[in-house]
Design an enzyme around this catalytic site. Structure first.
Site, PDB file in Angstrom:
ATOM      1  CG  HIS A 183      40.940  13.244   4.615  1.00 30.22           C
ATOM      2  ND1 HIS A 183      40.452  12.760   5.798  1.00 30.22           N
ATOM      3  CD2 HIS A 183      41.057  14.582   4.777  1.00 30.22           C
ATOM      4  CE1 HIS A 183      40.263  13.761   6.637  1.00 30.22           C
ATOM      5  NE2 HIS A 183      40.630  14.880   6.049  1.00 30.22           N
TER       6      HIS A 183
ATOM      7  CD  GLU B 209      40.539  22.179  14.685  1.00 30.75           C
ATOM      8  OE1 GLU B 209      41.515  21.442  14.386  1.00 30.75           O
ATOM      9  OE2 GLU B 209      39.376  21.944  14.310  1.00 30.75           O
TER      10      GLU B 209
ATOM     11  CB  CYS C 291      43.174  14.789   8.423  1.00 33.97           C
ATOM     12  SG  CYS C 291      43.128  16.522   7.970  1.00 33.97           S
TER      13      CYS C 291
ATOM     14  CE  LYS D 242      -4.090   0.066   0.434  1.00 38.38           C
ATOM     15  NZ  LYS D 242      -4.950  -0.276  -0.702  1.00 38.38           N
ATOM     16  N   PRO D 243       1.887   1.382   0.869  1.00 36.48           N
ATOM     17  CG  PRO D 243       3.306   1.298   2.734  1.00 36.48           C
ATOM     18  CD  PRO D 243       2.377   0.449   1.919  1.00 36.48           C
TER      19      PRO D 243
ATOM     20  CD  GLU E 109      40.003   9.290   4.745  1.00 40.39           C
ATOM     21  OE1 GLU E 109      41.236   9.118   4.655  1.00 40.39           O
ATOM     22  OE2 GLU E 109      39.487  10.179   5.456  1.00 40.39           O
TER      23      GLU E 109
HETATM   24  N1  GLN Z   1      40.599  20.118  12.205  1.00 34.66           N
HETATM   25  C1  GLN Z   1      41.862  19.878  11.555  1.00 34.66           C
HETATM   26  C2  GLN Z   1      42.182  20.971  10.542  1.00 34.66           C
HETATM   27  O1  GLN Z   1      41.324  21.690  10.117  1.00 34.66           O
HETATM   28  C3  GLN Z   1      41.855  18.529  10.882  1.00 34.66           C
HETATM   29  C4  GLN Z   1      40.872  18.447   9.759  1.00 34.66           C
HETATM   30  C5  GLN Z   1      40.561  17.019   9.342  1.00 34.66           C
HETATM   31  O2  GLN Z   1      40.823  16.070  10.070  1.00 34.66           O
HETATM   32  N2  GLN Z   1      39.938  16.878   8.196  1.00 34.66           N
HETATM   33  O3  GLN Z   1      43.314  21.108  10.162  1.00 34.66           O
END
Ligand code: GLN
Length: 546
Positions: A508, A408, A384, A188-189, A510
């Site tokens: 990164h 930071e 990172c 039905k949905p 990944e």
């Molecule tokens: N916060 C950190 C920076 O801006 C690492 C950033 C992250 O891990 N993508 O440099």
């Protein structure tokens, strides 16, 4: 060949895996040697994903050209093993800012500017231009959200109009729930949702149905009836154990032949070698006991925040012929624990990974995990923020800079991690980090070098802070290896321990890992985790036998 279009919509609810379905269809077409790529429309008014919260929206994926896009792009690139660019991502924010800019510059003099036809024409032009620029045989258009939402209504309308002049196949993704008490799949949905779709002027060519189990024949017939389709155009998409197996699952239902037919591409031959290669890269043949990788981060409750990290680990596991078990650890929870408790929680780890992140929360817990890895000889991979914290931990514990920290989190500490020079001038926060693919040069003879097997690398970035070069001499004297520097400036790209496998990268990696092309760094990390696991097992068995 003139480009054909496949528009993938959801008529019932979002979150059904439209990105995986779209990627799988593109992959199927690529098995037929067709140049097929997906693009995505997202209705929100953010210009891009860069300013969104990963805890709500999932991972922000970064493309080679520095575009910050929806995590579906990670799925597209992993399935297709191809780089995409920002033009493949269309958002409400981009379209509205462009149409207003055009109006202000006199582009519509004399007209009252309207959603139809001005905005819809602009969308159609952009979609057609992308198809032409990329020389595509098929452009798949994934429409974010659900049909009926205000957010994507003008986009759905643009696709209806596109079908008036170009070859467009519409695919609707729906969901078939099953009430436990009745034990029956309910259609039905979907019936109601299909009515909504027709109200927008769209008759789907296929419906793809998510369900907890295979569609019953009766369910399929009923759905077909209400969708105005023959039963073989109702495709089953029940939870397959591995998403990468989805293309083959659809092909078993003859979906490839039916789709090619609908696109007017019948007669195209499948390239079995491409299918076999894909099969080979996604099948984990290992029968071994899984190794345990602990991921210590602050968004671990929403695994989607680390989608690319998880996938890169899976690719590396297949490449190493091993299974892995992920041990998700909320870094803030480690902060309230004494050393013995932290040791206990981490003691099952064959490898420890600290992924990227922003802000101070949870960072002390990540530092405890890194210290554990360094002192106990556990393989470590820092991505990172994970590299920045690896440097802070080393500065504090080995170099004796007790108040070492990052700009930071705390400007009053010894900022071994500092804000990048060019970032100090930045006033607008959207799209202004160091983004996209950057080249780096690895120092020969390091573990980073043997992981990559080359000294020239290129990885994607997304950060504002960097290692403070004023401390480099101290680090090197105290044996923290600065194993890679950026190619065109003086930024630290990689660091490593001398004692055992422990590598941090400002990048990164990944984002570039794919089943058909796993990340070399993740592969090396998993390799050393496997080695540690087996030497551990050996030690345990000696203990038992003596
Ligand atoms: N916060 C950190 C920076 O801006 C690492 C950033 C992250 O891990 N993508 O440099």
């Amino acid at each position: 060949m003139e480009t054909k279009f496949v528009v993938v919509l959801g008529s019932l609810l979002s979150g059904l895996g439209k990105g995986i379905v779209t990627s799988s269809i593109a992959k199927i077409l690529s098995f037929y040697n067709l140049n097929a790529m997906p693009m995505k429309f997202d209705g929100y008014l953010n210009y891009d994903c860069g300013t969104m919260n990963p805890f709500r929206h999932g991972e922000v994926f970064v493309l080679e050209d520095g575009s910050e896009v929806d995590m579906d792009f990670g799925t597209y690139e992993r399935f297709l093993n191809r780089n995409m660019n920002g033009a493949f991502s269309m958002t409400g924010g981009k379209i509205f800012s462009e149409i207003i800019a055009k109006e202000r510059s006199g582009g519509f003099l004399g007209s009252d500017v309207q959603i139809v036809p001005h905005l819809t024409n602009m969308i159609i032009e952009k979609v057609e231009r992308l198809a032409k620029n990329e020389n595509l045989d098929v452009l798949l258009v994934e429409t974010g959200g659900t049909v009926g939402d205000i957010e994507n209504s003008y986009f759905v309308e643009a696709m209806r109009q596109l079908a008036l002049k170009r070859k467009v196949v519409f695919i609707d993704l729906t969901y078939v729930p099953e009430l436990e008490t009745v034990g029956e799949q309910k259609t039905k949905p979907s019936q109601i949702a299909l009515r909504g779709l027709r109200q927008e002027g769209i008759q789907p060519d296929f419906i793809i149905c998510r369900a907890n189990r295979k569609l019953d024949e009766k369910t399929r017939d009923k759905l077909a009836l209400f969708a105005n389709l023959q039963r073989e155009y109702v495709i089953d998409d029940n939870d397959v154990s591995d998403i990468y197996g989805m293309p083959q699952y659809f092909m078993k239902q003859n979906f490839d032949k039916l789709l090619l037919n609908r696109l007017g591409l019948e007669g195209k031959a499948i390239d079995e070698k491409l299918v076999a290669k894909w099969d080979d890269c996604i099948t984990n043949k290992s029968q071994n006991r899984p190794i345990t990788i602990s991921i210590v981060g602050k968004y671990v409750n929403l695994h989607d925040s680390y989608a690319s990290v998880t996938e890169a680990l899976k690719h590396a596991a297949v490449a190493n012929g091993t299974n892995i078990k992920l041990n998700w650890l909320e870094s803030e929870a480690l902060e309230g624990m004494d050393e013995a408790m932290v040791d206990d929680i981490l003691s099952k780890s064959d490898g420890i990974l600290v992924p990227g992140g922003f802000g101070k929360r949870g960072t002390e817990g990540m530092i405890s995990a890194i210290r554990y890895a360094r002192v106990k000889g556990v393989p470590y991979l820092g991505l990172c923020l994970g590299m920045q914290l690896m440097v802070i931990e080393y500065a504090r514990d080995v170099c004796g800079i007790k108040d070492a920290g990052s700009m930071e989190f705390d400007s009053a500490c010894s900022n071994v991690i500092d804000m990048m020079e060019e970032q100090k001038k930045v006033e607008r926060l959207g799209g202004t980090m160091r983004l996209g693919g950057w080249s780096a040069v690895i120092r020969p003879g390091t573990a980073s070098h043997s992981a990559y097997g080359t000294t020239d690398i290129n990885e994607r970035h997304r950060h504002r802070y960097e290692v403070n070069n004023a401390y480099l001499k101290t680090f090197e004297e105290m044996n923290l290896v600065i194993s890679a520097m950026a190619k065109n400036n003086n930024l630290v790209e990689m660091t490593e321990w001398k004692s055992h496998f422990g590598i941090g990268t400002q990048a990164h990696p990944e984002f570039k890992s794919r089943p058909e092309n796993p990340s070399p760094l993740f592969k090396a990390f998993i390799k050393s985790a496997v080695e540690r696991a087996s030497s551990h097992e050996e030690r345990e068995s000696i203990k038992v036998s003596t």
